[in-house]
Design a protein around this motif. Structure first.
Motif, PDB file in Angstrom:
ATOM      1  N   ASP A  66       1.645   3.839  -3.833  1.00  0.00           N
ATOM      2  CA  ASP A  66       1.468   2.468  -3.323  1.00  0.00           C
ATOM      3  C   ASP A  66       2.724   1.633  -3.538  1.00  0.00           C
ATOM      4  OD1 ASP A  66      -1.103   3.287  -2.787  1.00  0.00           O
ATOM      5  OD2 ASP A  66      -2.034   2.128  -4.403  1.00  0.00           O
TER       6      ASP A  66
ATOM      7  N   SER B  29       4.610  -0.114  -0.376  1.00  0.00           N
ATOM      8  CA  SER B  29       4.679  -1.575  -0.330  1.00  0.00           C
ATOM      9  C   SER B  29       6.111  -2.065  -0.433  1.00  0.00           C
ATOM     10  CB  SER B  29       3.825  -2.170  -1.449  1.00  0.00           C
ATOM     11  OG  SER B  29       2.456  -1.966  -1.194  1.00  0.00           O
TER      12      SER B  29
ATOM     13  N   TYR C 118      -0.828  -3.464  -2.622  1.00  0.00           N
ATOM     14  CA  TYR C 118      -1.007  -2.047  -2.893  1.00  0.00           C
ATOM     15  C   TYR C 118      -2.319  -1.555  -2.289  1.00  0.00           C
ATOM     16  CZ  TYR C 118       2.344  -3.362  -6.560  1.00  0.00           C
ATOM     17  OH  TYR C 118       3.414  -3.864  -7.252  1.00  0.00           O
ATOM     18  N   LYS C 119      -2.279  -0.396  -1.698  1.00  0.00           N
ATOM     19  CA  LYS C 119      -3.453   0.158  -1.029  1.00  0.00           C
ATOM     20  C   LYS C 119      -4.632   0.314  -1.983  1.00  0.00           C
ATOM     21  CE  LYS C 119      -4.995   4.247   1.526  1.00  0.00           C
ATOM     22  NZ  LYS C 119      -4.579   5.563   2.099  1.00  0.00           N
ATOM     23  N   HIS C 120      -4.385   0.855  -3.169  1.00  0.00           N
ATOM     24  CA  HIS C 120      -5.473   1.151  -4.104  1.00  0.00           C
ATOM     25  C   HIS C 120      -5.660   0.071  -5.165  1.00  0.00           C
ATOM     26  CE1 HIS C 120      -4.383   5.157  -2.452  1.00  0.00           C
ATOM     27  NE2 HIS C 120      -5.693   5.319  -2.444  1.00  0.00           N
TER      28      HIS C 120
END
Length: 559
Positions: free
Chosen positions: A65, A69, A37-39
């Motif tokens: 996210d 993903s 996940y990006k964050h």
């Protein structure tokens, strides 16, 4: 020409999603991919918007996210598998739970709207979001006073992780978000909604995490008595139809099929919590076998033919994992997270340099150094409550403890004490289950802790039980695929599918009687601390939490 059929098993974890293409006839993994996940987890700052500080005990995620993903991992897994797409006939999915989202009527999370992007309560509240502890305590006290009949299905306790606690927190802390939300939905059902365009609730998740028992949710009068105006929450905000696990939730929509590179109209199974798919994946759906998922946290599941009111269970749900049996769930809120916290914050630079020279990560290096010690040599005892106590005490306001350290205590001493604490916590859960006639003859372990063979032997010695393992590196995705195979009509029931597709290597670790006796002496001290700080004087740790929260509020107000 290839004749085998395949299911895409999708496993949404705390930090990433793994997708695997699984062969129906034997559970063989043809391809897999992981997308982070990006964050990640937003537990200090709201990094998805203005990076503003978050209060203590928050753990949020950005649902965008999840979708990004998902798309990346499924496409890569199918490519990696080399499977002809037309032979993929279904999807099974699991998700961390209770991870709770506030959405509009179309399933769009409120955090996606510009006017709410800076509002923490508009984001997904991850399973380990513990800021609703005040709501949990009030809900529990009222349930006890009213003798609510559903309480016996949760060991007489109520965790701050529970869905209703998190929603009530939103109701009381950000009423506009609550009012604007058409639905509050756990992520396990939300992701199936995104795949099928149909909102249905998983019977297992609804029983374990939403307090749905005996065909009903907790009453209007009960909720209203705890927080005025909150009584209609289930009716107004959480009223989707409930459907059994192992059944088809719907067909894959054309829009999502195009994004995932799959055929539209293939079967999508009712979702399950990430831990709940593991018993089927490791051939542990029958009574007497405890499934232990030891990753960032510790989750435990055992099935029984009879209902028993066991204290501290997170949920006791009929057919929660498999047909015709009661599933009992317990857990520890911090397992691998505890070791990650320690290595990130308390390991000196010379240790890091030496580990690098030996081509070891810090966990491997510290394990090597502490594994040569005699049991009790470090003179330490720790409590495994760095993220609160999930079972048996169900108290998110408890915190970690280490005693016995001196000026000669070394990092490896503490690291080993933390490992022992986690194993002692598992033993406490097992002993409580045994006390209430849940027989356990074997533990089957899945998760990241399998990599540490020293710890696995320690766990066997401390619990005095043989430990079986799985060789699958994608046990969540495999478990999801098993339920997906049943939903797609490939097997008549979950037990049959588990026997055919599951993966287990029996009795890899067996208890050493001499070491077990030595650990008993340490466990006595652990139990004494457990009783003192968890039962007799929990207000010490509770007060520290209050001081911390008040201090944080003062700092924010000053800013």
């Amino acid at each position: 020409m290839e004749k085998d059929q395949y299911i895409v098993g999708i496993d949404f974890g705390t930090l990433s999603v793994r997708s695997s293409v699984i062969r129906v006839r034997d559970g063989f993994e043809r391809g897999t991919a992981v997308s982070e996940y990006k964050h990640q987890v937003m537990d200090q700052n709201l990094t998805a918007s203005e990076n503003e500080p978050l209060p203590p005990d928050f753990a949020l995620q950005n649902p965008t996210d999840y979708i990004e993903s998902l798309i990346e991992s499924v496409n890569q897994a199918v490519k990696d598998s080399g499977v002809v797409v037309k032979h993929i006939i279904g999807i099974g999915v699991d998700f961390t739970s209770p991870t709770v989202l506030a959405t509009n009527s179309m399933g769009v999370p409120l955090c996606n709207f510009p006017e709410f992007k800076n509002r923490p309560h508009a984001y997904a509240k991850l399973w380990k979001h513990h800021a609703a502890d005040d709501q949990a305590k009030r809900l529990l006290k009222e349930a006890q006073d009213r003798k609510e009949d559903w309480l016996s299905f949760y060991g007489g306790g109520l965790s701050a992780e529970n869905t209703v606690c998190k929603i009530m927190e939103t109701y009381e802390k950000d009423r506009e978000i609550y009012d604007q939300a058409t639905n509050f939905v756990n992520a396990v059902d939300w992701i199936v909604w995104q795949l099928t365009d149909q909102l249905i609730f998983s019977s297992a998740d609804t029983g374990f995490k939403k307090n749905y028992q005996n065909g009903k949710y907790p009453s209007y009068d009960y909720l209203e008595s705890v927080s005025k105006g909150f009584g209609n929450m289930y009716k107004e905000k959480m009223n989707a139809p409930i459907q059994a696990i192992g059944t088809e939730a719907g067909k894959l929509s054309k829009v999502m099929a195009e994004k995932l590179g799959l055929y539209p109209e293939i079967s999508v199974a009712v979702g399950l919590n990430d831990g709940h798919v593991t018993p089927a994946a490791v051939k542990a759906v029958r009574p007497g076998i405890l499934s232990a998922i030891l990753g960032t946290s510790g989750c435990y599941f055992i099935n029984s033919e009879k209902f028993k009111e066991v204290p501290g269970m997170l949920g006791i749900v009929y057919e929660g994992v498999v047909e015709n049996l009661w599933c009992f769930e317990a857990g520890q809120t911090s397992f691998g997270d505890t070791f990650a916290w320690f290595t990130k914050n308390f390991v000196p630079s010379e240790y890091q340099e030496e580990a690098k020279k030996l081509n070891l990560n810090l966990h491997e290096y510290l394990t090597r150094k502490c594994s040569t010690q005699k049991i009790g040599q470090h003179g330490l005892i720790a409590l495994d409550w760095n993220n609160g106590n999930r079972s048996i005490l169900c108290d998110a306001s408890l915190s970690g403890l280490l005693i016995g350290h001196t000026l000669t205590t070394k990092p490896e001493d503490i690291y080993r004490a933390l490992m022992e604490a986690c194993a002692f916590g598992a033993r406490k859960i097992i002993e409580t289950m045994n006390q209430y006639e849940l027989e356990i003859n074997e533990i089957v372990v899945a998760g990241g802790m399998l990599k540490n063979k020293f710890f696995m032997q320690m766990l066997s010695d401390i619990t005095k039980l043989p430990i079986s393992i799985t060789k699958s590196n994608a046990i969540g995705a495999l478990g999801s695929a098993i339920y997906g195979a049943v939903a797609a009509g490939c097997y008549p029931n979950i037990t049959t599918a588990s026997d055919a597709m599951g993966n287990k290597v029996p009795n890899v670790f067996k208890p050493n009687e001499e070491k077990a006796a030595a650990y008993d002496l340490l466990y006595e001290q652990y139990t004494a601390l457990y009783t003192l700080f968890g039962e007799k004087q929990p207000e010490i740790m509770h007060q520290l939490k209050k001081i911390q929260k008040n201090s944080t509020l003062t700092i924010n107000n000053n800013n």
